[in-house]
Design an enzyme around this catalytic site. Structure first.
Site, PDB file in Angstrom:
ATOM      1  N   HIS A 123       5.033   0.049  -4.367  1.00 47.07           N
ATOM      2  CA  HIS A 123       5.397  -0.023  -2.942  1.00 47.07           C
ATOM      3  C   HIS A 123       6.657  -0.862  -2.707  1.00 47.07           C
ATOM      4  O   HIS A 123       6.591  -1.996  -2.255  1.00 47.07           O
ATOM      5  CB  HIS A 123       4.248  -0.427  -2.020  1.00 47.07           C
ATOM      6  N   HIS A 152       4.221  -0.343   7.196  1.00 46.40           N
ATOM      7  CA  HIS A 152       4.708  -1.049   6.003  1.00 46.40           C
ATOM      8  C   HIS A 152       6.233  -1.069   5.922  1.00 46.40           C
ATOM      9  O   HIS A 152       6.800  -1.986   5.343  1.00 46.40           O
ATOM     10  CB  HIS A 152       4.136  -0.410   4.740  1.00 46.40           C
ATOM     11  N   ASP A 197      -1.508   3.832  -0.632  1.00 40.83           N
ATOM     12  CA  ASP A 197      -2.030   2.468  -0.799  1.00 40.83           C
ATOM     13  C   ASP A 197      -3.225   2.277   0.141  1.00 40.83           C
ATOM     14  O   ASP A 197      -3.489   1.170   0.624  1.00 40.83           O
ATOM     15  CB  ASP A 197      -0.937   1.415  -0.522  1.00 40.83           C
ATOM     16  N   ALA A 236      -3.182  -5.528   4.445  1.00 40.25           N
ATOM     17  CA  ALA A 236      -4.111  -5.330   3.332  1.00 40.25           C
ATOM     18  C   ALA A 236      -4.261  -3.843   3.043  1.00 40.25           C
ATOM     19  O   ALA A 236      -5.259  -3.236   3.376  1.00 40.25           O
ATOM     20  CB  ALA A 236      -5.463  -5.953   3.659  1.00 40.25           C
TER      21      ALA A 236
HETATM   22 ZN   LIG Z   1      -2.208  -1.148  -3.654  1.00 39.92          ZN
END
Ligand SMILES: [Zn+2]
Length: 381
Positions: A213, A248, A271, A306
């Site tokens: 990421h 994100h 994710d 998270a």
């Molecule tokens: Zn992850």
């Protein structure tokens, strides 16, 4: 399968093939595979006004449907897998989060059985070999330096199904661990890292090939301290993961990375954690408590993001309608590239005769209308 495999023809759609988009195209399905030609009497389904794209491949996802890949039973994991299938993800590598080494090893053994039976395409260990400075939603007291012997233990516990390990390569043992992973055919992914530009270049030279990421859980791009982001974007050997959920990453940051790396060096990932496809509420991410509000997952303690509640159908739609990326590019970044990285591109990742009949049907506005996996409808259009 007994007798002649049932054939069906999906016709009239815009079909995205590796060579480009075909208007009024056809996909011929025979049994579980895509075929080159259909018998004259094969039934045809008219999908005019729709797109047919390859099934999505997610190489970084922690759970969904209320279930966690890190702590769930086999039944839980399959529920998570099914949730993502209903959102177009026909191939999944299960990601774990930081935990006790023996707990992770036990879970790896469980997940490896699901790989053997064809429900998962591999395992991605995210942590525990990550930087306390960039821990994100990982338990700090369980983090450890990437000692190659420990890294070895974890991949051995996966019985040959470990595909990727995310690690902070600047920590003691980091570079040796990258070499060890590369020797074993496991992707060393740079992530949750506090590395400098120079340290990142060293890790890439040692064999690291994925950026976990990109942007998230690493130092920001500075004009005098370019850090890992510049090193990862400029190197042809690196594929960068991007979480395209609008939370994100700012669309401008995504655009910058996408155009620097190019469609063939980007993998869209979710994710996602347990809440994906499930809803707001309280969840566990490994040993940590997470609250999901308005689809955004944050640690109860500290408030770090998270993971996401993203599914790849949403990431696809955003990429085309918000980020204005060409459909063919998005298909490469969301199916072909992750399939290649997971080593399953001979079977999935593109619409070609001989490959699994894994595909997604989208309407003209890129909303998911159907999903087929191995020739069977998961969602019938
Ligand atoms: Zn992850």
């Amino acid at each position: 399968m007994a007798g002649r495999a049932a054939s069906k023809v999906l016709s009239g759609a815009r079909v995205v093939l590796p060579t480009g988009t075909v208007d009024n195209g056809r996909v011929i399905v025979e049994g579980s595979r895509i075929a080159g030609a259909a018998p004259a009497d094969a039934p045809s389904l008219d999908l005019s006004g729709h797109w047919i794209v390859p099934g999505f491949v997610d190489m970084h996802v922690h759970g969904g449907g209320g279930a966690s890949f890190t702590s769930g039973t086999a039944e839980d994991v399959l529920r998570g897998v099914q949730t993502h299938r209903e959102h177009g993800t026909t191939t999944i590598a299960a990601s774990t989060v930081t935990g006790e080494m023996d707990v992770l090893a036990r879970q790896a053994a469980l997940l490896s059985e699901l790989v053997q039976q064809g429900d998962l395409a591999g395992i991605h260990f995210e942590g525990p070999f990550i930087s306390p400075c960039r821990k994100g939603a990982h338990s700090e007291d369980l983090l450890r330096d990437p000692d190659p012997a420990e890294v070895r233990k974890l991949i051995d516990a996966a019985h040959g199904t470990a595909k990727m390990v995310t690690l902070a390569t600047e920590l003691p043992g980091g570079i040796d661990s990258v070499r060890l992973l590369a020797e074993h055919g496991v992707i060393a992914a740079i992530g949750h890292t506090d590395a400098t530009y120079e340290q990142t270049v060293e890790a890439i030279d040692a064999g690291a090939s994925v950026a976990t990421h990109l942007y998230n859980a690493m130092p920001a791009l500075g004009h005098r301290t370019p850090g890992p982001i510049a090193a990862l974007l400029e190197d042809e050997r690196i594929t960068v993961e991007l979480i395209n959920d609008g939370t994100h990453l700012h669309p401008a940051a995504l655009e910058l990375a996408y155009h620097r790396a190019g469609a063939d060096r980007v993998a869209f990932i979710t994710d996602a954690m347990d809440a994906a496809g499930f809803g707001d509420g309280m969840y566990d991410l490994g040993p940590l408590a997470v609250e999901v509000k308005g689809g955004v997952a944050r640690l109860v303690e500290g408030g770090s993001i998270a993971g996401s509640t993203l599914t790849l159908d949403t990431a696809f739609k955003r990429a085309v309608t918000v980020d204005r990326l060409p459909v063919e590019d998005v298909v490469r970044s969301i199916s072909a590239n992750p399939a290649r990285l997971l080593g399953v591109h001979d079977k999935v990742g593109s619409l070609e005769p001989g490959k699994d009949a894994d595909l997604v049907v989208l309407d003209a506005g890129f909303t998911l209308k159907g999903v087929m996996r191995k020739g069977a409808w998961v969602i019938e259009p």
